[in-house]
Design a protein around this motif. Structure first.
Motif, short mmCIF file in Angstrom:
data_model
loop_
_atom_site.label_atom_id
_atom_site.label_comp_id
_atom_site.label_asym_id
_atom_site.label_seq_id
_atom_site.Cartn_x
_atom_site.Cartn_y
_atom_site.Cartn_z
N GLN B 68 0.74 -1.29 -0.12
CA GLN B 68 -0.08 -0.14 0.06
C GLN B 68 0.76 1.26 -0.01
O GLN B 68 0.42 2.24 0.41
N SER B 69 2.26 1.19 -0.30
CA SER B 69 2.98 2.38 -0.20
C SER B 69 4.27 2.37 -0.93
O SER B 69 4.48 1.13 -1.44
N ASP B 88 1.72 7.95 0.35
CA ASP B 88 0.96 7.25 1.29
C ASP B 88 -0.56 7.68 1.19
O ASP B 88 -1.28 7.11 1.49
N LYS B 89 -0.66 8.54 0.46
CA LYS B 89 -2.01 9.20 0.32
C LYS B 89 -2.78 8.57 -0.85
O LYS B 89 -3.99 8.63 -1.02
N CYS B 90 -1.89 7.89 -1.83
CA CYS B 90 -2.57 7.50 -2.96
C CYS B 90 -2.20 6.00 -3.20
O CYS B 90 -0.79 5.96 -3.10
N ALA B 91 -2.65 5.19 -4.02
CA ALA B 91 -2.11 3.84 -4.22
C ALA B 91 -1.04 3.97 -5.43
O ALA B 91 -0.73 2.98 -5.95
N CYS B 129 -2.64 6.47 -11.66
CA CYS B 129 -3.39 6.05 -10.78
C CYS B 129 -3.42 4.62 -10.85
O CYS B 129 -3.78 3.94 -12.04
N ALA B 130 -3.62 3.88 -9.83
CA ALA B 130 -3.56 2.32 -9.87
C ALA B 130 -4.78 1.78 -10.33
O ALA B 130 -5.00 0.96 -11.04
#
Lengths: 263, 226
Positions: B68-69, B88-91, B129-130
């Protein structure tokens, strides 16, 4: 009678609008895009022809738009969805100066003068503010995408999301559910965070009324309300807002076909 | 918490020790505050830096890619963190994306690393973006791209994110990779190609942060005793 078709092949749904010579909408159709983009374009065109009882031969011109516009095999022209949304919005709401388009996988703000694009910004780096984010949130809560907007309107104490990341928000939502937060308050927080983010995007092209809301997310009453609250302005929304790109494309098709050859 | 207890007991059992032998407990990671009996709580950044510095003393940069990071750190000899950048705010750039890609491509996470090595013509994944990148993968599949080429493209895109973070702290060899993604040979290659450098990979990469925490626990205890 001659007809003109606009086909907007979006990332999630393909929309087709057929207009007549008076630029009146004669038929509309919507299908899921799925993995085969070209087939989605064909299917939704065929569905619109059938819905309007219109023969294929009477379509004088067809324009493709949206992310899959180059897969519209029967299209005479391709025009970007940005240009088409601006055009469509100006037919339905002639005073439109700003179009806010929230689709399946991107969000855009378009500054418009007399139906033409002056400037635009898009959020294509992150899924926050797209239908995709909202459908993930709905799924996590075990709800349908079409009901979450209505439920969010009942929020009294909306939660504060720690992230607008579509991936991470799932665990955020689950944590709130585990804490016993009300579903409407969780949804209220989600709609509020996404509306704030979208308005920040719109601010980059300038907050000029009137605002016209287009794209699939415009069907979500909770999002409409939340954006209006944060903007302090009403949004133009029509039952055809979802079809705005296709409407614009159909208008371009009619103009293209009606201009004498050589001009 | 239950999971923490289970992991602790299993580790103690393998070490042939009982709980009474535990002198000092340092926790790290996402759930670091969930263990009430901890003596010390460390951020992932500090723990990763010390783990990497212990495994490879010449480490100056650490890349930590977990589920996740993704993070990049610049460290001093001994493991002190000089600077770090994290997402850490986004995947975007996090390894969880590979797990979902593997599921979609009907393969396993274990197989992904080697499959990617066999990709001759990696696809381009342009979305940061994931979630959007996942849609791109679906498009590639429907266009008939091979699993190998898609997975190599996935590793390339994660490597790009990691190298962007590394550039922000300043790239300086040696570079050490920690976190679960270190298990994937294709990820290691993608990073090495993009950096133009050989990198160190922690032997049990997902354990490196726990190792760093254990080392700091030991040091803290020794300091207290001195």
């Amino acid at each position: 009678m001659k007809y003109f078709a606009g086909v907007d092949v979006g990332s999630t749904q393909a929309k087709c609008i057929i207009v007549d010579e008076q630029r009146t909408i004669s038929a509309r159709a919507l299908v899921e895009t799925g993995a085969n983009v070209a087939r989605a374009a064909d299917r939704c065109f065929a569905a619109a022809l059938e819905a309007g009882g219109i023969a294929r031969e009477s379509i004088a011109c067809a324009v493709g738009t949206g992310y899959g516009r180059f897969k519209v095999s029967f299209g005479d022209l391709q025009i970007t969805e940005i240009t088409c949304h601006a055009k469509g919005a100006s037919l339905l709401f002639p005073q439109t100066r700003t179009v806010i388009d929230m689709g399946g996988q991107d969000a855009k703000a378009i500054s418009v003068r007399d139906g033409e694009v002056v400037d635009f910004v898009m959020n294509d780096k992150c899924a926050a503010g797209t239908g995709r984010f909202l459908s993930t949130a709905a799924e996590t809560l075990g709800l349908g995408l079409e009901e979450i907007g209505e439920i969010s309107l009942r929020a009294r104490n909306p939660v504060r999301l720690s992230t607008v990341c579509t991936v991470f928000v799932e665990s955020d939502i689950m944590a709130y559910v585990a804490q016993g937060k009300k579903i409407e308050d969780i949804l209220g927080g989600i709609h509020s965070a996404i509306a704030a983010r979208t308005i920040a995007l719109v601010r980059r092209v300038g907050l000029e009324p009137q605002f016209t809301f287009t794209g699939g997310v415009s069907l979500n009453v909770g999002m409409v309300k939340m954006m209006e609250e944060k903007l302090g302005q009403p949004l133009n929304v029509s039952a055809d807002s979802h079809y705005m790109g296709a409407i614009g494309a159909a208008l371009f098709a009619s103009e293209h076909a009606l201009v004498p050859a050589g001009n | 918490m239950e999971l923490l207890d289970r992991a602790l007991d299993e580790a103690l059992q393998r070490a042939g020790a009982g709980r009474e032998a535990l002198r000092y407990v340092a926790t790290t990671g996402f759930g670091r505050s969930n263990y009430p009996e901890r003596d010390l709580q460390l951020t992932d950044v500090t723990a990763a830096a010390h783990g990497a510095a212990h495994l490879f003393p010449q480490t100056r940069c650490v890349v930590d890619i977990g589920a996740q990071s993704s993070r990049a750190m610049k460290i001093e000899p001994g493991g002190r963190v000089r600077e770090f950048k994290s997402n850490d705010k986004c995947a975007a750039g996090a390894g969880g994306f590979v797990e979902r890609a593997a599921r979609y491509l009907e393969t396993t996470l274990e197989a992904v690393g080697d499959l990617s090595l066999h990709g001759e013509a990696p696809v381009t994944i342009s979305s940061v973006c994931a979630v959007l990148a996942e849609s791109e993968i679906i498009n590639h599949v429907s266009q008939g791209e091979s699993t190998e080429n898609i997975l190599r493209g996935v590793h390339n895109s994660l490597a790009e994110r990691a190298v962007l973070l590394l550039k922000r702290v300043g790239i300086e060899p040696e570079v050490t990779l920690v976190g679960g993604m270190g298990r994937q040979a294709g990820m290691v290659r993608a990073l090495e190609e993009l950096l133009g450098l050989r990198i160190n990979v922690a032997p049990e990469p997902e354990m490196a942060n726990a190792l760093g925490a254990a080392l700091l626990a030991k040091r803290r205890l020794e300091k207290a005793a001195a």
